[in-house]
Design an enzyme around this catalytic site. Structure first.
Site, PDB file in Angstrom:
ATOM      1  N   HIS A   1      -6.597  -7.553  25.724  1.00 11.20           N
ATOM      2  CA  HIS A   1      -6.472  -8.615  26.819  1.00 11.20           C
ATOM      3  C   HIS A   1      -6.864  -9.960  26.066  1.00 11.20           C
ATOM      4  CE1 HIS A   1      -7.331 -10.374  30.795  1.00 11.20           C
ATOM      5  NE2 HIS A   1      -6.110  -9.844  31.039  1.00 11.20           N
TER       6      HIS A   1
ATOM      7  N   ALA B   1      -3.481 -14.082  19.387  1.00 10.52           N
ATOM      8  CA  ALA B   1      -3.841 -13.026  20.226  1.00 10.52           C
ATOM      9  C   ALA B   1      -3.755 -13.101  21.640  1.00 10.52           C
ATOM     10  CB  ALA B   1      -5.309 -12.616  19.891  1.00 10.52           C
ATOM     11  N   SER B   2      -2.698 -12.388  22.246  1.00  8.68           N
ATOM     12  CA  SER B   2      -2.491 -12.450  23.658  1.00  8.68           C
ATOM     13  C   SER B   2      -2.105 -11.051  24.179  1.00  8.68           C
ATOM     14  CB  SER B   2      -1.301 -13.191  23.708  1.00  8.68           C
ATOM     15  OG  SER B   2      -0.894 -13.567  24.882  1.00  8.68           O
ATOM     16  N   LEU B   3      -2.022 -10.824  25.417  1.00  4.81           N
ATOM     17  CA  LEU B   3      -1.514  -9.720  26.105  1.00  4.81           C
ATOM     18  C   LEU B   3      -0.107  -9.550  25.960  1.00  4.81           C
ATOM     19  CD1 LEU B   3      -1.616  -7.357  28.100  1.00  4.81           C
ATOM     20  CD2 LEU B   3      -1.194  -9.155  29.947  1.00  4.81           C
TER      21      LEU B   3
ATOM     22  N   GLY C   1      11.412 -15.731  28.012  1.00  2.00           N
ATOM     23  CA  GLY C   1      12.224 -16.898  28.426  1.00  2.00           C
ATOM     24  C   GLY C   1      12.464 -17.849  27.299  1.00  2.00           C
TER      25      GLY C   1
ATOM     26  N   ASP D   1      -4.773 -23.131  11.399  1.00  2.00           N
ATOM     27  CA  ASP D   1      -5.657 -23.910  10.310  1.00  2.00           C
ATOM     28  C   ASP D   1      -7.060 -23.686  10.807  1.00  2.00           C
ATOM     29  OD1 ASP D   1      -3.326 -24.013   8.904  1.00  2.00           O
ATOM     30  OD2 ASP D   1      -3.173 -26.089   8.932  1.00  2.00           O
TER      31      ASP D   1
ATOM     32  N   LYS E   1      -7.483 -13.586  24.377  1.00  2.00           N
ATOM     33  CA  LYS E   1      -6.407 -14.839  24.266  1.00  2.00           C
ATOM     34  C   LYS E   1      -6.943 -15.816  23.312  1.00  2.00           C
ATOM     35  CE  LYS E   1      -4.977 -12.420  28.219  1.00  2.00           C
ATOM     36  NZ  LYS E   1      -5.119 -12.996  29.338  1.00  2.00           N
TER      37      LYS E   1
END
Length: 553
Positions: A217, A121-123, A128, A224, A219
């Protein structure tokens, strides 16, 4: 004066009568603080803040040393488990990371050996070569899971924000499409869309600016039964030269299950990315911006709170089975019986803040921790974006603990050098910082509340959280670590999650202390002279606009 103080004293006495009802106590505490804040604003606030330490409740007497836990796990922070699940772990399973490179290498290594699940889970996910390297790791692990002699049932679930993840022609979605197309049965990509961005507002606000309305928002990265909690996103700077905080929880299946279920819950109320780059709503779910807003938020609240409450019930039952059995086993007895897991000396509490869904757990816990920090305690609070809510500022200024607040200098602010209006954001933060520092000085609290600016050539600063040192202790026994920045956005607009780590283990306390020291060693103390520097001169238009837009960044 006696009449003015009567309200807070009355509420504080009620607090003292509710030792077994911390949830209610927290609510009454917030009512008391709100009463005090409103009274202070009517009377120009500052003179009454000087009396706040006298009006604060007396510190309850504890018969055992602070953070020294009895066999039933009773400690001064046990009230948190009335709000969220409590996970007892051995401190040997907790490792504090210190650098972006360590974070990146650990994630790649964990992906490569994952057998059953990868949940991220991240923004957003950057575009790149380093981000591509991460995607390639996922692809390789998924391929190996299918080609193994005994194929594993590996599932990959990724939760990102819709607006941030859709920005530009090459974006998070296009980075993940190959995985979705190649492994449609194993990969899920969910894109959270805030219910507050809808109708004409959604049509009128351009790309990038639409991200100010609300974001996913959180993170959390798990592999596992191993979990990384951080404030870092999945982008190259967070893997190289953007300083954040990170904690690795190893072999913690109950915590991994909780965050899997939490990400699944938010994923279920999000848009699902398809192999052709379209999005769909989960069957039976209200659309986040086309459907009825109230119905959507109600469904989301029920889904997320269902995860929190069921996990809390499970942990309470586990606690009862562990500590209220006919005979309490010692650690040696447990080992002899075949239970190799060390006895817990550390407790993890997941704190969730999703104000659009009327979930305010992190806000309640944070305000209560700040309220109850006693005289002699030290709170080290850090944020990459110094824009505290009024409630948090009032608590810092009106309570008795010592505060050292670490924030980004303009040069290490993530918006430094940005094009257009965004380039003025560091100056807006300087303006907010100066206003707060001026209030500290006007109250004569420079010795109790200190500001420090992080500076490091070629780096940016994104660390957030706090460390709590109890009175008389040289080591912290509690830390908050995760995604919230303690600002208006974190409290009111975005979806946030962090964990409170409470530990009595001296080695882990030392890890947390060293983490704090390493961050603060790269900082300089803020004084009046700081704002006289040419780089701290704020243009008039920025000063005029900041009050109007400060709740959006």
């Amino acid at each position: 004066m006696a009449a003015a103080a009567a309200g807070p004293v009355f509420w504080r006495r009620l607090l003292g009568l509710l030792p077994g009802r911390p949830g209610l106590a927290a609510l009454l505490g917030r009512l008391s603080d709100r009463f005090g804040r409103n009274r202070d604003r009517r009377r120009r606030r500052s003179p009454w803040l000087l009396l706040a330490p006298l009006l604060s409740p007396a510190v309850p007497q504890v018969t055992s040393p602070p953070c020294c836990l009895c066999p039933e796990g009773v400690h001064r922070f046990q009230w948190i488990r009335n709000l969220v699940p409590e996970f007892g772990v051995s401190s040997s399973h907790v490792r504090v990371l210190s650098s972006p490179t360590e974070f990146f290498e650990l994630m790649k290594g964990q992906i490569k050996v994952a057998k059953s699940r990868v949940v991220m889970a991240s923004l957003y996910l950057g575009t790149g070569p380093l981000e591509q390297e991460l995607v390639d790791c996922l692809e390789s692990t998924l391929e190996n899971s299918l080609q193994a002699k005994f194929p594993s049932d590996l599932k990959v679930s990724i939760l990102l924000d819709f607006t941030r993840g859709s920005r530009g022609r090459k974006n998070s979605r296009t980075m993940l499409l190959p995985l979705l197309q190649k492994f449609p049965e194993q990969v899920r990509v969910s894109l959270f869309h805030t219910p507050n961005l809808r109708g004409f507002l959604r049509l009128l606000i351009p790309e990038r600016f639409n991200e100010t309305i609300g974001l996913q928002h959180m993170k959390a990265y798990l592999f596992d039964n191993n979990v990384i909690l951080s404030g870092a996103n999945l982008s190259d700077s967070y893997f190289t030269n953007r300083q954040d905080r990170y904690v690795f929880l190893q072999d913690c299946p109950e915590i991994a299950d909780f965050f899997t279920e939490l990400v699944d819950a938010v994923g279920d109320v999000s848009l699902q990315l398809q192999g052709d780059d379209t999005v769909q709503v989960v069957e039976g779910m209200v659309h986040p911006y086309k459907g009825d807003r109230a119905a959507y938020c109600k469904a989301a609240n029920e889904r997320v709170m269902g995860v929190i409450n069921s996990a809390r019930t499970r942990q309470q039952m586990l606690h009862a089975q562990t500590f209220h059995s006919d005979a309490l086993l010692t650690q040696e007895d447990a080992a002899a019986a075949g239970d190799r897991r060390p006895a817990p000396d550390t407790w993890i509490y997941p704190l969730v803040q999703m104000k659009p869904f009327e979930i305010q757990i992190d806000e309640i816990v944070t305000e209560t921790l700040l309220t109850e920090a006693e005289r002699g305690a030290k709170v080290y609070l850090t944020t990459g974006y110094f824009n505290l809510t009024q409630a948090y500022m009032d608590l810092v200024l009106g309570t008795r603990a010592e505060y050292q607040i670490l924030l980004a200098s303009p040069e290490v602010n993530g918006f430094f050098g940005a094009k257009g209006v965004a380039g003025a954001i560091p100056a807006a933060y300087v303006h907010i910082e100066r206003q707060f520092y001026s209030e500290v000085c006007s109250l004569g609290q420079q010795e109790r509340v200190r500001l420090q600016e992080y500076g490091r050539r070629g780096w940016t600063f994104h660390a957030k959280g706090l460390w709590l040192y109890l009175a008389g202790s040289s080591l912290p026994c509690l830390t908050l670590i995760g995604s919230p920045n303690f600002g208006y956005r974190s409290v009111h607009r975005d979806l946030e999650a962090q964990i409170a780590i409470v530990t009595e283990n001296q080695a882990l306390q030392q890890q947390l202390h060293q983490e704090q020291e390493q961050l603060y060693l790269r900082s300089g103390v803020v004084s009046s002279a700081t704002f006289e520097q040419p780089s701290r001169q704020v243009k008039l238009w920025v000063k005029l606009v900041t009050p109007l837009i400060k709740n959006f960044f």
